[in-house]
Design a protein around this motif. Structure first.
Motif, PDB file in Angstrom:
ATOM      1  N   ARG A 106       0.827  -1.204   0.000  1.00  0.00           N
ATOM      2  CA  ARG A 106       0.000   0.000   0.000  1.00  0.00           C
ATOM      3  C   ARG A 106       0.860   1.252   0.000  1.00  0.00           C
ATOM      4  N   SER A 107       0.302   2.335  -0.540  1.00  0.00           N
ATOM      5  CA  SER A 107       1.044   3.595  -0.646  1.00  0.00           C
ATOM      6  C   SER A 107       0.439   4.662   0.260  1.00  0.00           C
ATOM      7  N   TYR A 108       1.317   5.447   0.895  1.00  0.00           N
ATOM      8  CA  TYR A 108       0.893   6.527   1.787  1.00  0.00           C
ATOM      9  C   TYR A 108       1.714   7.783   1.498  1.00  0.00           C
ATOM     10  N   PHE A 109       1.040   8.932   1.460  1.00  0.00           N
ATOM     11  CA  PHE A 109       1.752  10.194   1.362  1.00  0.00           C
ATOM     12  C   PHE A 109       2.249  10.606   2.736  1.00  0.00           C
ATOM     13  N   LEU A 110       3.441  11.178   2.790  1.00  0.00           N
ATOM     14  CA  LEU A 110       3.992  11.726   4.028  1.00  0.00           C
ATOM     15  C   LEU A 110       4.059  13.235   3.885  1.00  0.00           C
ATOM     16  N   SER A 111       3.481  13.956   4.836  1.00  0.00           N
ATOM     17  CA  SER A 111       3.559  15.416   4.828  1.00  0.00           C
ATOM     18  C   SER A 111       4.265  15.871   6.101  1.00  0.00           C
ATOM     19  N   PRO A 112       5.006  16.983   6.038  1.00  0.00           N
ATOM     20  CA  PRO A 112       5.711  17.450   7.239  1.00  0.00           C
ATOM     21  C   PRO A 112       4.744  17.975   8.295  1.00  0.00           C
ATOM     22  N   ASP A 113       4.988  17.610   9.541  1.00  0.00           N
ATOM     23  CA  ASP A 113       4.215  18.148  10.655  1.00  0.00           C
ATOM     24  C   ASP A 113       4.922  19.403  11.161  1.00  0.00           C
ATOM     25  N   THR A 114       4.413  19.992  12.221  1.00  0.00           N
ATOM     26  CA  THR A 114       4.964  21.225  12.770  1.00  0.00           C
ATOM     27  C   THR A 114       6.467  21.099  13.039  1.00  0.00           C
ATOM     28  N   GLY A 115       7.239  22.022  12.477  1.00  0.00           N
ATOM     29  CA  GLY A 115       8.677  22.042  12.690  1.00  0.00           C
ATOM     30  C   GLY A 115       9.460  21.103  11.799  1.00  0.00           C
ATOM     31  N   GLY A 116       8.791  20.437  10.847  1.00  0.00           N
ATOM     32  CA  GLY A 116       9.488  19.445  10.023  1.00  0.00           C
ATOM     33  C   GLY A 116       9.752  19.859   8.595  1.00  0.00           C
ATOM     34  N   MET A 117       9.406  21.089   8.220  1.00  0.00           N
ATOM     35  CA  MET A 117       9.513  21.532   6.830  1.00  0.00           C
ATOM     36  C   MET A 117      10.938  21.432   6.281  1.00  0.00           C
ATOM     37  N   LYS A 118      11.904  21.978   7.015  1.00  0.00           N
ATOM     38  CA  LYS A 118      13.286  22.047   6.529  1.00  0.00           C
ATOM     39  C   LYS A 118      13.886  20.649   6.373  1.00  0.00           C
ATOM     40  N   ALA A 119      13.719  19.803   7.395  1.00  0.00           N
ATOM     41  CA  ALA A 119      14.275  18.445   7.343  1.00  0.00           C
ATOM     42  C   ALA A 119      13.574  17.607   6.275  1.00  0.00           C
ATOM     43  N   TYR A 120      12.276  17.830   6.087  1.00  0.00           N
ATOM     44  CA  TYR A 120      11.503  17.142   5.051  1.00  0.00           C
ATOM     45  C   TYR A 120      12.072  17.474   3.678  1.00  0.00           C
ATOM     46  N   ALA A 121      12.291  18.782   3.436  1.00  0.00           N
ATOM     47  CA  ALA A 121      12.836  19.232   2.146  1.00  0.00           C
ATOM     48  C   ALA A 121      14.238  18.680   1.933  1.00  0.00           C
ATOM     49  N   LEU A 122      15.018  18.571   3.005  1.00  0.00           N
ATOM     50  CA  LEU A 122      16.379  18.040   2.917  1.00  0.00           C
ATOM     51  C   LEU A 122      16.359  16.581   2.480  1.00  0.00           C
ATOM     52  N   LEU A 123      15.530  15.757   3.135  1.00  0.00           N
ATOM     53  CA  LEU A 123      15.451  14.341   2.776  1.00  0.00           C
ATOM     54  C   LEU A 123      14.941  14.176   1.352  1.00  0.00           C
ATOM     55  N   ARG A 124      13.947  14.950   0.965  1.00  0.00           N
ATOM     56  CA  ARG A 124      13.393  14.880  -0.387  1.00  0.00           C
ATOM     57  C   ARG A 124      14.465  15.163  -1.436  1.00  0.00           C
ATOM     58  N   GLN A 125      15.236  16.228  -1.229  1.00  0.00           N
ATOM     59  CA  GLN A 125      16.277  16.596  -2.181  1.00  0.00           C
ATOM     60  C   GLN A 125      17.408  15.573  -2.212  1.00  0.00           C
ATOM     61  N   ALA A 126      17.758  15.045  -1.025  1.00  0.00           N
ATOM     62  CA  ALA A 126      18.832  14.051  -0.944  1.00  0.00           C
ATOM     63  C   ALA A 126      18.443  12.765  -1.678  1.00  0.00           C
ATOM     64  N   LEU A 127      17.180  12.355  -1.536  1.00  0.00           N
ATOM     65  CA  LEU A 127      16.707  11.166  -2.236  1.00  0.00           C
ATOM     66  C   LEU A 127      16.692  11.387  -3.746  1.00  0.00           C
ATOM     67  N   LYS A 128      16.269  12.574  -4.164  1.00  0.00           N
ATOM     68  CA  LYS A 128      16.227  12.897  -5.593  1.00  0.00           C
ATOM     69  C   LYS A 128      17.616  12.824  -6.212  1.00  0.00           C
ATOM     70  N   GLU A 129      18.575  13.477  -5.570  1.00  0.00           N
ATOM     71  CA  GLU A 129      19.915  13.584  -6.148  1.00  0.00           C
ATOM     72  C   GLU A 129      20.698  12.275  -6.057  1.00  0.00           C
ATOM     73  N   SER A 130      20.421  11.475  -5.049  1.00  0.00           N
ATOM     74  CA  SER A 130      21.136  10.204  -4.898  1.00  0.00           C
ATOM     75  C   SER A 130      20.545   9.115  -5.774  1.00  0.00           C
ATOM     76  N   GLY A 131      19.260   9.287  -6.154  1.00  0.00           N
ATOM     77  CA  GLY A 131      18.569   8.246  -6.917  1.00  0.00           C
ATOM     78  C   GLY A 131      18.268   7.021  -6.077  1.00  0.00           C
ATOM     79  N   LYS A 132      18.243   7.184  -4.761  1.00  0.00           N
ATOM     80  CA  LYS A 132      18.017   6.061  -3.850  1.00  0.00           C
ATOM     81  C   LYS A 132      16.662   6.192  -3.150  1.00  0.00           C
ATOM     82  N   ILE A 133      16.231   5.106  -2.524  1.00  0.00           N
ATOM     83  CA  ILE A 133      15.040   5.107  -1.680  1.00  0.00           C
ATOM     84  C   ILE A 133      15.429   4.546  -0.311  1.00  0.00           C
TER      85      ILE A 133
END
Length: 274
Positions: free
Chosen positions: A109-136
């Motif tokens: 099953r698939s689930y969307f993950l959205s940042p909770d309070t105070g998680g915006m910056k770290a969320y964006a960091l992980l998203r960008q790191a996954l994109k550039e590394s090509g990893k999951i």
């Protein structure tokens, strides 16, 4: 979008507060069972066949059947203790892998993950790191009292978590009966099959696929509501009845495909012209 779980994602010492949302929905048309005589919905009761009476919820216990009619009774207190021990509200990323290394048979099953309070910056960091590394990320999470293996990846601009089966939950393909091992393939049939695949190859566009059965069922319901008479449409057979051999079926399939010459055919034509 409804939040079904709140917790955090952690990788290394980085901790990201997140919310979990269902990424897909079941659009099956639900049909009720009615008593034919009076059109009343049918009720279901929990009956004990030995005591021959209806059993209330407070009289029911949970058990594991380890052999035929042999059970181990599990108390709610025992289950609650295990649940509390394993229900830490965190998605712990254990390691990172390439998506293509995981066979689709493992995905659940698939689930969307959205940042909770105070998680915006770290969320964006992980998203960008996954994109550039090509990893999951390969992670573990407990949902509804079940520990799940999962992967975290980027979908469009959102982090997506997909639960996957454990290896012992995937049945062995070796147990599938009647699989041909060394069946001889006729070269002419293979070439024709490859040509058919080539003619039917397109870029994947999910928007063009529709649930024809659900659409037809909803149309039938609307017609019945309006009091219209419904007649079934006859569907043409995919292959004419007289085509019993494989080669004839392949050639007939090719004739039905009306498409411009694609890669393989164009290259063949170019070689001939040269």
């Amino acid at each position: 979008m409804h939040t079904i779980w709140k917790g955090s994602i952690s990788f290394g010492l980085v901790n990201i507060p997140v919310k979990l949302h269902a990424a897909t929905e079941d659009k099956d048309v639900k049909l009720r069972q009615l008593h034919k005589e009076c059109n009343t919905p049918i009720n279901y009761k929990k009956i004990c066949p030995v005591c021959d009476r209806e059993v209330k919820n407070e009289e029911i216990v949970k058990a594991y059947e380890y052999a035929k009619n042999k059970f181990v009774i599990l108390d709610e207190e025992d289950l609650e203790t295990i649940k509390k021990e394993n229900e830490e509200k965190a998605v712990e990323i254990l390691e990172f892998v390439k998506l293509e290394e995981i066979d689709p048979i493992y995905f659940q099953r698939s689930y969307f993950l959205s940042p909770d309070t105070g998680g915006m910056k770290a969320y964006a960091l992980l998203r960008q790191a996954l994109k550039e590394s090509g990893k999951i990320g390969v992670a573990k999470i407990t949902i509804r009292s079940k520990e799940q293996l999962a992967v975290v990846r980027v979908y469009e601009d959102t982090l997506l978590m997909e639960t996957i089966y454990y290896p012992d939950e995937v049945r062995s393909a070796k147990d599938v009966p009647n699989i041909p091992s060394k069946e001889k393939v006729v070269q002419k049939e293979l070439e024709t099959a490859l040509m058919l695949i080539d003619q039917l190859t397109v870029k994947f566009d999910p928007e063009k696929y529709h649930d024809d059965y659900r659409t037809a069922l909803l149309e039938l319901i609307e017609k019945k509501k309006a009091g219209e008479t419904v007649t079934a449409k006859e569907k043409e057979p995919a292959i004419p009845p007289d085509m019993t051999d494989l080669m004839s079926a392949l050639e007939a399939s090719l004739k039905k495909v009306k498409k411009k010459p694609s890669g393989r055919k164009r290259k063949t034509q170019e070689k001939k012209e040269a």
